[in-house]
Write an enzyme that holds these catalytic residues in place. Sequence first.
Site, PDB file in Angstrom:
ATOM      1  N   LYS A  48       3.542   9.699   4.805  1.00  0.00           N
ATOM      2  CA  LYS A  48       3.515  10.703   5.842  1.00  0.00           C
ATOM      3  C   LYS A  48       3.122  12.070   5.303  1.00  0.00           C
ATOM      4  O   LYS A  48       2.770  12.970   6.051  1.00  0.00           O
ATOM      5  CB  LYS A  48       4.912  10.825   6.485  1.00  0.00           C
ATOM      6  CG  LYS A  48       5.445   9.561   7.081  1.00  0.00           C
ATOM      7  CD  LYS A  48       6.848   9.859   7.674  1.00  0.00           C
ATOM      8  CE  LYS A  48       7.659   8.607   7.796  1.00  0.00           C
ATOM      9  NZ  LYS A  48       9.082   8.899   8.081  1.00  0.00           N
ATOM     10  N   GLY A  49       3.225  12.261   4.008  1.00  0.00           N
ATOM     11  CA  GLY A  49       3.166  13.600   3.423  1.00  0.00           C
ATOM     12  C   GLY A  49       1.919  14.409   3.695  1.00  0.00           C
ATOM     13  O   GLY A  49       1.960  15.635   3.672  1.00  0.00           O
TER      14      GLY A  49
ATOM     15  N   ASP B 136       1.431  13.034  -8.441  1.00  0.00           N
ATOM     16  CA  ASP B 136       2.538  13.291  -9.352  1.00  0.00           C
ATOM     17  C   ASP B 136       2.359  12.344 -10.555  1.00  0.00           C
ATOM     18  O   ASP B 136       1.553  12.626 -11.441  1.00  0.00           O
ATOM     19  CB  ASP B 136       3.797  13.000  -8.526  1.00  0.00           C
ATOM     20  CG  ASP B 136       5.041  13.597  -9.088  1.00  0.00           C
ATOM     21  OD1 ASP B 136       5.468  14.640  -8.607  1.00  0.00           O
ATOM     22  OD2 ASP B 136       5.599  12.989 -10.010  1.00  0.00           O
TER      23      ASP B 136
ATOM     24  N   VAL C 272       8.769  19.470  -4.917  1.00  0.00           N
ATOM     25  CA  VAL C 272       8.401  20.403  -3.851  1.00  0.00           C
ATOM     26  C   VAL C 272       8.651  19.808  -2.467  1.00  0.00           C
ATOM     27  O   VAL C 272       8.668  18.585  -2.307  1.00  0.00           O
ATOM     28  CB  VAL C 272       6.919  20.832  -3.961  1.00  0.00           C
ATOM     29  CG1 VAL C 272       6.672  21.610  -5.241  1.00  0.00           C
ATOM     30  CG2 VAL C 272       5.997  19.634  -3.861  1.00  0.00           C
TER      31      VAL C 272
HETATM   32  P1  IMP Z   1       3.044   9.553  -7.411  1.00  0.00           P
HETATM   33  O1  IMP Z   1       2.755   8.110  -7.167  1.00  0.00           O
HETATM   34  O2  IMP Z   1       4.179   9.729  -8.394  1.00  0.00           O
HETATM   35  O3  IMP Z   1       1.814  10.332  -7.862  1.00  0.00           O
HETATM   36  O4  IMP Z   1       3.548  10.211  -6.092  1.00  0.00           O
HETATM   37  C1  IMP Z   1       3.417   9.534  -4.894  1.00  0.00           C
HETATM   38  C2  IMP Z   1       3.943  10.256  -3.699  1.00  0.00           C
HETATM   39  O5  IMP Z   1       5.278  10.649  -3.926  1.00  0.00           O
HETATM   40  C3  IMP Z   1       3.222  11.534  -3.327  1.00  0.00           C
HETATM   41  O6  IMP Z   1       2.041  11.294  -2.596  1.00  0.00           O
HETATM   42  C4  IMP Z   1       4.293  12.168  -2.474  1.00  0.00           C
HETATM   43  O7  IMP Z   1       4.262  11.652  -1.160  1.00  0.00           O
HETATM   44  C5  IMP Z   1       5.560  11.794  -3.204  1.00  0.00           C
HETATM   45  N1  IMP Z   1       5.917  12.887  -4.115  1.00  0.00           N
HETATM   46  C6  IMP Z   1       5.517  13.098  -5.376  1.00  0.00           C
HETATM   47  N2  IMP Z   1       6.008  14.260  -5.865  1.00  0.00           N
HETATM   48  C7  IMP Z   1       6.731  14.796  -4.857  1.00  0.00           C
HETATM   49  C8  IMP Z   1       7.481  16.036  -4.713  1.00  0.00           C
HETATM   50  O8  IMP Z   1       7.557  16.908  -5.610  1.00  0.00           O
HETATM   51  N3  IMP Z   1       8.082  16.220  -3.506  1.00  0.00           N
HETATM   52  C9  IMP Z   1       8.037  15.307  -2.486  1.00  0.00           C
HETATM   53  N4  IMP Z   1       7.322  14.180  -2.570  1.00  0.00           N
HETATM   54  C10 IMP Z   1       6.693  13.925  -3.748  1.00  0.00           C
HETATM   55 MG    MG Z   2       1.878  11.004  -0.536  1.00  0.00          MG
END
Ligand code: IMP
Ligand code: MG
Length: 178
Positions: A47-48, A107, A157
């Site tokens: 949803k982000g 992330d 965040v």
């Molecule tokens: P990743 O797979 O670790 O790169 O992150 C995947 C998803 O996790 C991102 O698209 C966000 O939806 C969520 N996410 C990562 N970092 C944050 C944060 O700092 N706050 C809230 N959601 C996060």
């Molecule tokens: Mg995301």
Amino acid sequence: MTDDAIQQPEIHALFSEQQLRERVAELAEQISRDYAGKHPLLVGVLKGAWVFMADLVRRLTVPTRCDFLKLSSYGDGTATSGRVQLHLDLSTPAEGQDILVIEDIVDTGTCVLWLLDHLRRKKPASIRLCALLDNPARRITPITIDYVGFTIPNCFVVGYGIDWKERFRELPYIGRLA
Ligand code: IMP
Ligand code: MG
């Protein structure tokens, strides 16, 4: 920490509404230039990315198609689970399309890596990635982000569509949790 402190975490502003507006306009200008003469398929990751995509798409000067998919890897915590689940796939055919993936934040890179592989199997003409935020300190897998809004320090965040336990998506700015 008391229950109250958990329920009401402190949020420190990182990017104001105005900073977001200006950066989104710059990204839109760059994307519109790069996709001139094309008709990209914007793929928002739910949803982000919904708030960011809504603002970005209205600034683009090229015609688009918009579709969404929904992934999760985070659960309720602030650390990635490492397991990616697809909850909703595209509803439009992607074969031969110029796909621009719209993400809220990259992330660890786990989600995007999974997603790009998933989309490549649909045989698009091209795939690029646009992420509002980049947290490179947490990356565990190399990812090329074609369009980045802001690079952030290593923190968690919220706001502008981004949640913590489904909270704070409605904030018009981006803040970090204390
Ligand atoms: P990743 O797979 O670790 O790169 O992150 C995947 C998803 O996790 C991102 O698209 C966000 O939806 C969520 N996410 C990562 N970092 C944050 C944060 O700092 N706050 C809230 N959601 C996060
Ligand atoms: Mg995301």
